[in-house]
Design a protein around this motif. Structure first.
Motif, PDB file in Angstrom:
ATOM      1  N   ASP A 115       0.826  -1.208   0.000  1.00  0.00           N
ATOM      2  CA  ASP A 115       0.000   0.000   0.000  1.00  0.00           C
ATOM      3  C   ASP A 115       0.862   1.260   0.000  1.00  0.00           C
ATOM      4  O   ASP A 115       0.569   2.220  -0.708  1.00  0.00           O
ATOM      5  CB  ASP A 115      -0.936   0.013   1.210  1.00  0.00           C
ATOM      6  CG  ASP A 115      -2.000  -1.065   1.126  1.00  0.00           C
ATOM      7  OD1 ASP A 115      -2.250  -1.582   0.020  1.00  0.00           O
ATOM      8  OD2 ASP A 115      -2.579  -1.388   2.181  1.00  0.00           O
ATOM      9  N   GLY A 116       1.919   1.258   0.794  1.00  0.00           N
ATOM     10  CA  GLY A 116       2.809   2.416   0.850  1.00  0.00           C
ATOM     11  C   GLY A 116       3.555   2.628  -0.448  1.00  0.00           C
ATOM     12  O   GLY A 116       3.720   3.766  -0.917  1.00  0.00           O
ATOM     13  N   LEU A 117       4.025   1.555  -1.058  1.00  0.00           N
ATOM     14  CA  LEU A 117       4.727   1.673  -2.333  1.00  0.00           C
ATOM     15  C   LEU A 117       3.795   2.159  -3.438  1.00  0.00           C
ATOM     16  O   LEU A 117       4.181   2.980  -4.273  1.00  0.00           O
ATOM     17  CB  LEU A 117       5.339   0.328  -2.721  1.00  0.00           C
ATOM     18  CG  LEU A 117       6.527  -0.121  -1.886  1.00  0.00           C
ATOM     19  CD1 LEU A 117       6.935  -1.539  -2.263  1.00  0.00           C
ATOM     20  CD2 LEU A 117       7.700   0.824  -2.073  1.00  0.00           C
ATOM     21  N   VAL A 154       4.784  10.065  -7.153  1.00  0.00           N
ATOM     22  CA  VAL A 154       5.847  10.330  -8.134  1.00  0.00           C
ATOM     23  C   VAL A 154       5.245  10.584  -9.503  1.00  0.00           C
ATOM     24  O   VAL A 154       5.643  11.520 -10.208  1.00  0.00           O
ATOM     25  CB  VAL A 154       6.858   9.160  -8.186  1.00  0.00           C
ATOM     26  CG1 VAL A 154       7.804   9.298  -9.364  1.00  0.00           C
ATOM     27  CG2 VAL A 154       7.634   9.087  -6.883  1.00  0.00           C
ATOM     28  N   ASP A 155       4.268   9.775  -9.890  1.00  0.00           N
ATOM     29  CA  ASP A 155       3.613   9.968 -11.184  1.00  0.00           C
ATOM     30  C   ASP A 155       2.934  11.328 -11.276  1.00  0.00           C
ATOM     31  O   ASP A 155       2.946  11.958 -12.329  1.00  0.00           O
ATOM     32  CB  ASP A 155       2.585   8.862 -11.435  1.00  0.00           C
ATOM     33  CG  ASP A 155       3.239   7.510 -11.712  1.00  0.00           C
ATOM     34  OD1 ASP A 155       4.458   7.472 -11.999  1.00  0.00           O
ATOM     35  OD2 ASP A 155       2.520   6.490 -11.619  1.00  0.00           O
ATOM     36  N   ALA A 156       2.363  11.793 -10.176  1.00  0.00           N
ATOM     37  CA  ALA A 156       1.688  13.093 -10.170  1.00  0.00           C
ATOM     38  C   ALA A 156       2.688  14.245 -10.259  1.00  0.00           C
ATOM     39  O   ALA A 156       2.375  15.305 -10.807  1.00  0.00           O
ATOM     40  CB  ALA A 156       0.837  13.232  -8.904  1.00  0.00           C
ATOM     41  N   ALA A 201       3.282   5.835  -2.938  1.00  0.00           N
ATOM     42  CA  ALA A 201       4.492   6.577  -3.321  1.00  0.00           C
ATOM     43  C   ALA A 201       4.604   6.671  -4.842  1.00  0.00           C
ATOM     44  O   ALA A 201       4.947   7.718  -5.386  1.00  0.00           O
ATOM     45  CB  ALA A 201       5.724   5.906  -2.730  1.00  0.00           C
ATOM     46  N   ARG A 202       4.301   5.584  -5.540  1.00  0.00           N
ATOM     47  CA  ARG A 202       4.363   5.597  -7.005  1.00  0.00           C
ATOM     48  C   ARG A 202       3.355   6.586  -7.575  1.00  0.00           C
ATOM     49  O   ARG A 202       3.645   7.321  -8.517  1.00  0.00           O
ATOM     50  CB  ARG A 202       4.081   4.187  -7.545  1.00  0.00           C
ATOM     51  CG  ARG A 202       4.155   4.081  -9.057  1.00  0.00           C
ATOM     52  CD  ARG A 202       5.593   4.189  -9.489  1.00  0.00           C
ATOM     53  NE  ARG A 202       5.722   5.263 -10.448  1.00  0.00           N
ATOM     54  CZ  ARG A 202       6.844   5.590 -11.050  1.00  0.00           C
ATOM     55  NH1 ARG A 202       7.947   4.944 -10.779  1.00  0.00           N
ATOM     56  NH2 ARG A 202       6.885   6.565 -11.912  1.00  0.00           N
ATOM     57  N   THR A 212       6.873  12.833 -19.846  1.00  0.00           N
ATOM     58  CA  THR A 212       8.295  12.660 -19.611  1.00  0.00           C
ATOM     59  C   THR A 212       8.505  11.391 -18.811  1.00  0.00           C
ATOM     60  O   THR A 212       7.993  11.273 -17.703  1.00  0.00           O
ATOM     61  CB  THR A 212       8.872  13.859 -18.825  1.00  0.00           C
ATOM     62  OG1 THR A 212       8.569  15.051 -19.529  1.00  0.00           O
ATOM     63  CG2 THR A 212      10.367  13.714 -18.654  1.00  0.00           C
ATOM     64  N   PRO A 213       9.252  10.440 -19.360  1.00  0.00           N
ATOM     65  CA  PRO A 213       9.493   9.207 -18.594  1.00  0.00           C
ATOM     66  C   PRO A 213      10.244   9.506 -17.309  1.00  0.00           C
ATOM     67  O   PRO A 213      11.054  10.435 -17.272  1.00  0.00           O
ATOM     68  CB  PRO A 213      10.356   8.358 -19.529  1.00  0.00           C
ATOM     69  CG  PRO A 213      10.248   8.984 -20.875  1.00  0.00           C
ATOM     70  CD  PRO A 213       9.884  10.415 -20.659  1.00  0.00           C
ATOM     71  N   PRO A 214       9.996   8.755 -16.241  1.00  0.00           N
ATOM     72  CA  PRO A 214      10.725   8.973 -14.992  1.00  0.00           C
ATOM     73  C   PRO A 214      12.227   8.917 -15.228  1.00  0.00           C
ATOM     74  O   PRO A 214      12.729   8.089 -15.966  1.00  0.00           O
ATOM     75  CB  PRO A 214      10.273   7.810 -14.097  1.00  0.00           C
ATOM     76  CG  PRO A 214       8.952   7.396 -14.654  1.00  0.00           C
ATOM     77  CD  PRO A 214       9.031   7.668 -16.135  1.00  0.00           C
TER      78      PRO A 214
END
Length: 85
Positions: free
Chosen positions: A58-60, A67-69, A63-64, A75-77
């Motif tokens: 759930d935490g990961l 990061v996506d937001a 977090a993803r 733009t790729p990460p």
């Protein structure tokens, strides 16, 4: 008793002087070596048991999503022009 797996006082019983209800939950004001320390109810045996998994799914996932937001759209990460290293 402090039960949070990563708290430096884990396993210790503390003297609770009083409790405080705040918008974010219940907190205990405790005495540790003559000093007052504030501890969240969630970090004690009076709260919901903490997970021992540092990397819970759930935490990961949350977090993803964060990061996506933050990344500029399209733009790729790792390619946003910022040096990462």
């Amino acid at each position: 008793m402090i039960t949070h797996p990563f708290h430096p006082l884990k396993g210790q019983r503390l003297t609770v002087l009083f409790s405080q209800r705040k918008r974010t939950g219940l907190f205990f004001v405790c005495e540790v070596e003559g000093r007052r320390r504030v501890t969240s109810q969630e970090w004690t045996d009076r709260g919901v048991p903490a997970s021992t998994d540092r990397l819970a799914v759930d935490g990961l996932t949350a977090a993803r999503s964060l990061v996506d937001a933050i990344e500029p759209s399209g733009t790729p990460p790792g390619r946003g022009g910022r040096h990462r290293g």
